[in-house]
Design a protein around this motif. Sequence first.
Motif, PDB file in Angstrom:
ATOM      1  N   LEU A 169       1.082  -1.332   0.050  1.00 17.17           N
ATOM      2  CA  LEU A 169      -0.086   0.169  -0.027  1.00 17.17           C
ATOM      3  C   LEU A 169       0.980   1.254  -0.145  1.00 17.17           C
ATOM      4  O   LEU A 169       1.725   1.414   0.802  1.00 17.17           O
ATOM      5  CB  LEU A 169      -0.757   0.004   1.302  1.00 17.17           C
ATOM      6  CG  LEU A 169      -1.544   1.240   1.445  1.00 17.17           C
ATOM      7  CD1 LEU A 169      -2.664   1.425   0.396  1.00 17.17           C
ATOM      8  CD2 LEU A 169      -2.443   1.227   2.859  1.00 17.17           C
ATOM      9  N   HIS A 170       0.790   2.042  -0.865  1.00 23.54           N
ATOM     10  CA  HIS A 170       1.664   3.256  -1.118  1.00 23.54           C
ATOM     11  C   HIS A 170       0.642   4.605  -0.928  1.00 23.54           C
ATOM     12  O   HIS A 170      -0.277   4.710  -1.755  1.00 23.54           O
ATOM     13  CB  HIS A 170       2.242   3.206  -2.509  1.00 23.54           C
ATOM     14  CG  HIS A 170       3.312   4.274  -2.622  1.00 23.54           C
ATOM     15  ND1 HIS A 170       4.365   4.213  -3.618  1.00 23.54           N
ATOM     16  CD2 HIS A 170       3.708   5.406  -2.048  1.00 23.54           C
ATOM     17  CE1 HIS A 170       5.143   5.531  -3.361  1.00 23.54           C
ATOM     18  NE2 HIS A 170       4.601   5.837  -2.593  1.00 23.54           N
ATOM     19  N   LEU A 171       0.843   5.240  -0.042  1.00 23.05           N
ATOM     20  CA  LEU A 171       0.220   6.478   0.306  1.00 23.05           C
ATOM     21  C   LEU A 171       1.063   7.686   0.175  1.00 23.05           C
ATOM     22  O   LEU A 171       2.337   7.547   0.422  1.00 23.05           O
ATOM     23  CB  LEU A 171      -0.610   6.533   1.819  1.00 23.05           C
ATOM     24  CG  LEU A 171      -1.195   5.300   2.178  1.00 23.05           C
ATOM     25  CD1 LEU A 171      -1.737   5.633   3.765  1.00 23.05           C
ATOM     26  CD2 LEU A 171      -2.463   5.339   1.394  1.00 23.05           C
ATOM     27  N   ASP A 193       3.163  -4.205   7.699  1.00 25.94           N
ATOM     28  CA  ASP A 193       4.401  -3.965   8.199  1.00 25.94           C
ATOM     29  C   ASP A 193       4.877  -2.620   7.398  1.00 25.94           C
ATOM     30  O   ASP A 193       4.883  -2.624   6.135  1.00 25.94           O
ATOM     31  CB  ASP A 193       5.353  -5.076   7.676  1.00 25.94           C
ATOM     32  CG  ASP A 193       5.162  -6.429   8.642  1.00 25.94           C
ATOM     33  OD1 ASP A 193       4.562  -6.198   9.682  1.00 25.94           O
ATOM     34  OD2 ASP A 193       5.258  -7.386   8.062  1.00 25.94           O
ATOM     35  N   ASN A 194       5.553  -1.916   8.419  1.00 22.68           N
ATOM     36  CA  ASN A 194       6.412  -0.633   7.745  1.00 22.68           C
ATOM     37  C   ASN A 194       7.777  -0.772   7.960  1.00 22.68           C
ATOM     38  O   ASN A 194       8.265  -0.548   8.824  1.00 22.68           O
ATOM     39  CB  ASN A 194       5.800   0.578   8.416  1.00 22.68           C
ATOM     40  CG  ASN A 194       6.491   1.637   7.881  1.00 22.68           C
ATOM     41  OD1 ASN A 194       7.417   1.586   6.875  1.00 22.68           O
ATOM     42  ND2 ASN A 194       5.977   2.960   7.913  1.00 22.68           N
ATOM     43  N   PRO A 195       8.501  -1.160   6.840  1.00 21.62           N
ATOM     44  CA  PRO A 195       9.945  -1.363   6.885  1.00 21.62           C
ATOM     45  C   PRO A 195      10.834  -0.263   7.193  1.00 21.62           C
ATOM     46  O   PRO A 195      11.849  -0.165   7.737  1.00 21.62           O
ATOM     47  CB  PRO A 195      10.591  -2.012   5.711  1.00 21.62           C
ATOM     48  CG  PRO A 195       9.365  -1.581   4.484  1.00 21.62           C
ATOM     49  CD  PRO A 195       8.084  -1.611   5.260  1.00 21.62           C
ATOM     50  N   ASN A 196      10.342   0.964   7.194  1.00 24.67           N
ATOM     51  CA  ASN A 196      10.820   2.188   7.253  1.00 24.67           C
ATOM     52  C   ASN A 196      10.577   2.879   8.579  1.00 24.67           C
ATOM     53  O   ASN A 196      11.037   3.738   9.020  1.00 24.67           O
ATOM     54  CB  ASN A 196      10.336   3.293   6.455  1.00 24.67           C
ATOM     55  CG  ASN A 196      10.849   2.960   5.042  1.00 24.67           C
ATOM     56  OD1 ASN A 196      12.024   2.682   4.556  1.00 24.67           O
ATOM     57  ND2 ASN A 196       9.794   2.891   3.885  1.00 24.67           N
ATOM     58  N   GLY A 197       9.566   1.887   9.519  1.00 24.41           N
ATOM     59  CA  GLY A 197       9.274   2.517  10.718  1.00 24.41           C
ATOM     60  C   GLY A 197       8.134   3.773  10.628  1.00 24.41           C
ATOM     61  O   GLY A 197       7.350   3.765  11.206  1.00 24.41           O
ATOM     62  N   GLY A 198       8.643   4.765   9.633  1.00 22.28           N
ATOM     63  CA  GLY A 198       7.550   6.037   9.588  1.00 22.28           C
ATOM     64  C   GLY A 198       7.696   6.285   7.951  1.00 22.28           C
ATOM     65  O   GLY A 198       7.351   5.222   7.234  1.00 22.28           O
ATOM     66  N   TYR A 199       7.637   7.443   7.650  1.00 20.50           N
ATOM     67  CA  TYR A 199       7.651   7.879   6.251  1.00 20.50           C
ATOM     68  C   TYR A 199       8.699   7.142   5.360  1.00 20.50           C
ATOM     69  O   TYR A 199       9.765   6.836   5.830  1.00 20.50           O
ATOM     70  CB  TYR A 199       7.899   9.197   6.097  1.00 20.50           C
ATOM     71  CG  TYR A 199       6.742  10.214   6.864  1.00 20.50           C
ATOM     72  CD1 TYR A 199       5.379   9.650   6.576  1.00 20.50           C
ATOM     73  CD2 TYR A 199       7.010  10.988   7.813  1.00 20.50           C
ATOM     74  CE1 TYR A 199       4.597  10.320   7.459  1.00 20.50           C
ATOM     75  CE2 TYR A 199       6.059  11.625   8.726  1.00 20.50           C
ATOM     76  CZ  TYR A 199       4.755  11.521   8.343  1.00 20.50           C
ATOM     77  OH  TYR A 199       3.621  12.012   9.190  1.00 20.50           O
ATOM     78  N   ALA A 200       8.432   7.061   3.958  1.00 16.40           N
ATOM     79  CA  ALA A 200       9.590   6.348   3.489  1.00 16.40           C
ATOM     80  C   ALA A 200      10.667   7.359   3.015  1.00 16.40           C
ATOM     81  O   ALA A 200      10.152   8.711   2.733  1.00 16.40           O
ATOM     82  CB  ALA A 200       9.007   5.856   2.029  1.00 16.40           C
ATOM     83  N   VAL A 222       6.460  16.785   0.913  1.00 17.53           N
ATOM     84  CA  VAL A 222       5.583  15.704   0.470  1.00 17.53           C
ATOM     85  C   VAL A 222       6.044  14.464   1.186  1.00 17.53           C
ATOM     86  O   VAL A 222       7.345  14.391   1.654  1.00 17.53           O
ATOM     87  CB  VAL A 222       6.052  15.395  -1.008  1.00 17.53           C
ATOM     88  CG1 VAL A 222       5.568  13.928  -1.342  1.00 17.53           C
ATOM     89  CG2 VAL A 222       5.449  16.478  -2.173  1.00 17.53           C
ATOM     90  N   TRP A 223       4.906  13.688   1.456  1.00 15.54           N
ATOM     91  CA  TRP A 223       5.387  12.533   2.425  1.00 15.54           C
ATOM     92  C   TRP A 223       4.769  11.267   1.884  1.00 15.54           C
ATOM     93  O   TRP A 223       3.626  11.265   1.349  1.00 15.54           O
ATOM     94  CB  TRP A 223       4.713  12.611   3.778  1.00 15.54           C
ATOM     95  CG  TRP A 223       5.168  13.831   4.315  1.00 15.54           C
ATOM     96  CD1 TRP A 223       6.040  13.544   5.598  1.00 15.54           C
ATOM     97  CD2 TRP A 223       4.743  15.221   4.510  1.00 15.54           C
ATOM     98  NE1 TRP A 223       6.568  15.164   6.006  1.00 15.54           N
ATOM     99  CE2 TRP A 223       5.668  15.858   5.173  1.00 15.54           C
ATOM    100  CE3 TRP A 223       3.955  15.895   3.679  1.00 15.54           C
ATOM    101  CZ2 TRP A 223       5.619  17.258   5.564  1.00 15.54           C
ATOM    102  CZ3 TRP A 223       3.860  17.249   3.962  1.00 15.54           C
ATOM    103  CH2 TRP A 223       4.783  18.091   4.832  1.00 15.54           C
ATOM    104  N   ASP A 224       5.646  10.324   1.962  1.00 15.99           N
ATOM    105  CA  ASP A 224       5.203   8.885   1.089  1.00 15.99           C
ATOM    106  C   ASP A 224       4.977   8.055   2.354  1.00 15.99           C
ATOM    107  O   ASP A 224       6.187   7.887   3.173  1.00 15.99           O
ATOM    108  CB  ASP A 224       6.350   8.469   0.016  1.00 15.99           C
ATOM    109  CG  ASP A 224       6.276   9.322  -1.054  1.00 15.99           C
ATOM    110  OD1 ASP A 224       6.441  10.302  -1.274  1.00 15.99           O
ATOM    111  OD2 ASP A 224       5.250   8.749  -1.999  1.00 15.99           O
ATOM    112  N   LEU A 225       4.258   6.998   2.212  1.00 17.29           N
ATOM    113  CA  LEU A 225       4.158   5.717   3.108  1.00 17.29           C
ATOM    114  C   LEU A 225       4.224   4.658   2.505  1.00 17.29           C
ATOM    115  O   LEU A 225       3.092   4.569   1.722  1.00 17.29           O
ATOM    116  CB  LEU A 225       2.880   5.911   4.090  1.00 17.29           C
ATOM    117  CG  LEU A 225       3.050   6.555   5.457  1.00 17.29           C
ATOM    118  CD1 LEU A 225       1.590   6.521   6.337  1.00 17.29           C
ATOM    119  CD2 LEU A 225       3.904   5.466   6.358  1.00 17.29           C
ATOM    120  N   ILE A 226       4.933   3.542   2.457  1.00 16.15           N
ATOM    121  CA  ILE A 226       5.022   2.365   1.756  1.00 16.15           C
ATOM    122  C   ILE A 226       4.994   1.115   2.836  1.00 16.15           C
ATOM    123  O   ILE A 226       6.069   1.171   3.369  1.00 16.15           O
ATOM    124  CB  ILE A 226       6.115   2.385   0.757  1.00 16.15           C
ATOM    125  CG1 ILE A 226       6.323   3.784  -0.070  1.00 16.15           C
ATOM    126  CG2 ILE A 226       5.979   1.140  -0.256  1.00 16.15           C
ATOM    127  CD1 ILE A 226       7.347   3.810  -1.097  1.00 16.15           C
TER     128      ILE A 226
END
Length: 231
Positions: A169-171, A193-200, A222-226
């Motif tokens: 899921l990419h926001l 699961d978020n491998p980056n912990g926070g924003y990508a 700009v903020w991405d969440l993957i």
Amino acid sequence: MNDETTTRNTRRPVRSFVRREGRLTAGQQRALERLYPRYGIEPGDGVIDLTTAFGREAPVVLDIGFGDGEALAEMAQAHPERSYLGIEVYRTGVGRLLRRLEEDGIDNVRVMDADAVAILRQHIAPAGLAGVNLFFPDPWPKKRHHKRRMVQPEWLALVASRIRPGGFLHLATDWENYAEHMLEVVSASPDFDNPNGGYAPDPGERPVTKFERRGRRKGHGVWDLIVYRTG
Ligand SMILES: C[S@@+](CC[C@H](N)C(=O)[O-])C[C@H]1O[C@@H](n2cnc3c(N)ncnc32)[C@H](O)[C@@H]1O
């Protein structure tokens, strides 16, 4: 869910969108009539058979609210091994994407002129998607409109149920407090699961979109969440 949430007094559904356009021009109408039969999907009564809709077996990535479809077309060209399903309520944008698909001979995209939340709920099979992109959803910046924002715990649970284990899921957003809300909702979910912990740290496969450019012109970040479906 978003479109079933009702206000206490009116019982009207709370939607993530308002229809932006007036009447389409005759040319836009003709393009839709000519090209929608080729690239469009009519939902019918039950779950859509995506293999039939795309004419092949391939991982399907859903793009919710593709706007003019520029970024969607670019991703589809960069990933011919995937199939892309774009859902948008803005018919002028749907028409623009249809024309681009024809002009550039892009065959791995199918389009729906519909409310993506309703389609997800009623017409996409459980674990039917390899990934979902939601790029620059309407930010609904006023506090009293926050309930219209697409990303909510109920929406996330619905999306999770449609993404196969390991799928993504990419926001992305250019509104800081929407980004914070997205991070909070996603972090509270056991489904990702978020491998980056926070924003990508970078936008990954996401091309620059029209609304990203618009946000940057206004000086927005700009903020991405993957994140990835558990299980
Ligand atoms: C701010 S625009 C972003 C467009 C594009 N993703 C971009 O980054 O340029 C958000 C889009 O989401 C669409 N949208 C909002 N709610 C939707 C829904 N429930 N189903 C489908 N499209 C929706 C709007 O019509 C609008 O075109």
